[in-house]
Design an enzyme around this catalytic site. Sequence first.
Site, PDB file in Angstrom:
ATOM      1  N   ARG A 126      -3.380 101.381  81.877  1.00 25.05           N
ATOM      2  CA  ARG A 126      -2.460 100.413  82.469  1.00 25.05           C
ATOM      3  C   ARG A 126      -2.471 100.408  83.988  1.00 25.05           C
ATOM      4  O   ARG A 126      -2.665  99.371  84.596  1.00 25.05           O
ATOM      5  CB  ARG A 126      -1.029 100.684  81.979  1.00 25.05           C
ATOM      6  CG  ARG A 126      -0.025  99.630  82.427  1.00 25.05           C
ATOM      7  CD  ARG A 126       1.375  99.927  81.913  1.00 25.05           C
ATOM      8  NE  ARG A 126       1.409 100.062  80.478  1.00 25.05           N
ATOM      9  CZ  ARG A 126       2.491 100.424  79.795  1.00 25.05           C
ATOM     10  NH1 ARG A 126       3.609 100.709  80.436  1.00 25.05           N
ATOM     11  NH2 ARG A 126       2.461 100.515  78.484  1.00 25.05           N
ATOM     12  N   HIS A 140      -5.363  92.120  74.166  1.00 24.39           N
ATOM     13  CA  HIS A 140      -4.276  92.772  74.917  1.00 24.39           C
ATOM     14  C   HIS A 140      -2.932  92.440  74.258  1.00 24.39           C
ATOM     15  O   HIS A 140      -2.278  91.453  74.628  1.00 24.39           O
ATOM     16  CB  HIS A 140      -4.294  92.271  76.373  1.00 24.39           C
ATOM     17  CG  HIS A 140      -3.561  93.153  77.336  1.00 24.39           C
ATOM     18  ND1 HIS A 140      -4.006  94.400  77.686  1.00 24.39           N
ATOM     19  CD2 HIS A 140      -2.413  92.953  78.021  1.00 24.39           C
ATOM     20  CE1 HIS A 140      -3.172  94.934  78.561  1.00 24.39           C
ATOM     21  NE2 HIS A 140      -2.188  94.080  78.777  1.00 24.39           N
ATOM     22  N   TYR A 170       1.214  74.310  82.397  1.00 25.12           N
ATOM     23  CA  TYR A 170       0.950  73.318  83.434  1.00 25.12           C
ATOM     24  C   TYR A 170      -0.295  73.626  84.264  1.00 25.12           C
ATOM     25  O   TYR A 170      -0.769  72.765  84.980  1.00 25.12           O
ATOM     26  CB  TYR A 170       2.149  73.207  84.390  1.00 25.12           C
ATOM     27  CG  TYR A 170       3.419  72.751  83.716  1.00 25.12           C
ATOM     28  CD1 TYR A 170       3.473  71.544  83.011  1.00 25.12           C
ATOM     29  CD2 TYR A 170       4.572  73.522  83.794  1.00 25.12           C
ATOM     30  CE1 TYR A 170       4.631  71.133  82.400  1.00 25.12           C
ATOM     31  CE2 TYR A 170       5.745  73.116  83.184  1.00 25.12           C
ATOM     32  CZ  TYR A 170       5.769  71.920  82.481  1.00 25.12           C
ATOM     33  OH  TYR A 170       6.921  71.511  81.863  1.00 25.12           O
TER      34      TYR A 170
END
Length: 747
Positions: free
Chosen positions: A37, A83, A127
Amino acid sequence: MSDEPPIDPEQNTQAEPLSRAIGERYLTYALSTIMNRALPDARDGLKPVHRRILYAMRELRLSPNGAFRKSAKITGDVMGNYHPHGDAAIYDAMARLAQDFAMRYPLVDGQGNFGNIDGDNPAAARYTEARLAQTAESLMDGLAEDSVDFRPNYDGTLTEPVVLPAAFPNLLANGSSGIAVGMATNIPPHNLHEVIDACLHLIKTPDARDDTLATLIKGPDFPTGGVIVESAETIARNYRTGRGAFRVRASWQQEDLGRGQWQIVVTEIPYQVQKSRLIERLAELIQTKKVPILADVRDESAEDVRIVLEPRARSVDPEQLMAALYRVSDLEMRFSLNMNVLIDGRVPKVCSLKEVLRAFLDHRREVLVRRARFRLEKIAARLEVLEGYLIAYLNLDRVIEIIRHEDDPKAVMIAEFHLSDVQVEAILNMRLRALRKLEEIELRTERDRLHAEREELQTMLADEGAQWSRIADQLKEVRNLFGKSTPEGQRRTRITEADDVEPLDMDAMIEREPLTVILSKMGWIRSMKGHQPLDAELKFKDGDGPGFALHAETTDKLVVFASNGRFYTLPANTLPGGRGMGEPLRLMIDLPNEAGIVAMFPWREGEKYLVASRAGDGFVVQAGDILAQTRSGKQVLNGEALLCKPVRGDHVAVVGTNRKMLVFPVSELPEMTRGKGVRLQKFSGGGGLVAPDTLSDATFVTLAQGLSWPMSGGKTRTESDLGDWLGKRAGTGRMAPRGFPRDNKFA
């Protein structure tokens, strides 16, 4: 239902110490955070989430020259295939890869609103659209040629690369930051051209020193530009140790407005500084008059940064104005360096510049060898087919006859021409149009070319020097693509030595005027011009009343001592005016709601103060040790603070809630900067329903003058002989003199 009896929990329980159980589980979590991570891999400079994003986009065939795809589609594929975390976290990570103000060499080409330098968030994933940038394609060049290892994804249905081939040192080019368990990393971005030059030097001179490499990599190169003000020695030491910091300043220039008027225009701001917050801070400095020579700030930015600073007067020196702003705003900030990375994807280590470059180069060599071996296997397979084709051309009529008349042409051809199974399959699958003479010439040409390529690859694999030469050539190709020959590859951050401009003393520029400071019981503070009578009638909010009142000047620093043992500092010139009820003190300092105000006074250099807790402990502290630099104040006394009084006489008089008074020399009090202190007076502890005795008050007296306290009717009583109450510190004392105030306060 099954007839089997239920499992007894006692038989399925394993006993182990709690500390070991918690330790093992926390260690597992820590290792997961470190490796999967927070820390980047030294080889490709990526964390798992970024690597998976790029690989998923490659699988979606989002090439730099192809069409864009919705970010929601990309995020969904990454989350579903590789993931299994939140889509918001994945989208934020992908959006950062597309931000040219965050990444020195963006790895994602974004279309739409991906945020801005003001700190605005990107638009929703539905968007925006994205595709891979050319830099990301270079990172994955050779991925299909067995250049790196693959591992199963989280559910075992697909595979993902453990690391990317990485044609350039992305770790230094784009930098990285992250916080793991017990460790963190913070690596600034650098100029790719300079980093590749350092790699080429390290290939040529494997035992090169870090200081030599630091002359090639002059320092970080931030995407937002700015100026690094550090000496070459400091930069070299940072790279040699892998730890340190770089001072980064905004770039600015002076614009002449004619008739002697001028203004400062800031064109570049430090890396990771949000422009909107920077301007808010500058406006706050103007409002609070912390920088009196600054009159106004305007944001005239469009695509480029343009922050206009107007001076208070034309006589102001622009260098001194900027030096003052560097001290109190984010126009200058320190970027910490902590090159803590994963070596070979497994071992976290704080590396020097040379170690990071060596890890990349060793990875590139392994990639080169694996790609060469992969290519040799492909060449061997193709040559086997080509030899079969050529045998077929030499015996074309017989091959056609076998295919036309034999029931099992494959077996016949293997027996007659000594062909392999692969060669026969290729011949049988050959198209009729390929049976022309010209095709035989092309096959022989291809065979000769593959033989030459195989010989070249075998020679390279046998010679380590040839391998490094090939790696150097590849790095030069990348340098031509993204180096200084391109507009994006030019260095953006200038590096210079720190200047010697002394900032103006802002306190000296404040006009000195008398003030009367009023602090109400509920914590509302205000200042009135002039020295007003401290007992004058004032208006307060309903339920509020007078608390503290004192005379000061606008140049004073006001010190507030709270019951939590912290000292807070306020410039007197920044206090709200006295026309209204003032403003809450808690808006100006970080004072907890449960903490009350114990004392308030103007700070005076050289003074000493007695601080004491309700438990009867205390010590003497110097004035220089109580001055706070931040809103959170400065912790001095441990425990519930009761009083803070300036040292005046030669003895200390203390009285407890039990009305017992003790007088002892000031010399018995230690001077400390922070702590609990020593026992001032001994009290008997209460038991049951009886509250314990505590300290009530303390004052300083001059033994020869005695002790005085006010009486009713405006009279004062003095006890000139204090011999009955004299003793050693930490004694119990005796009952207070006759007529001592009933509230056990000296004044």
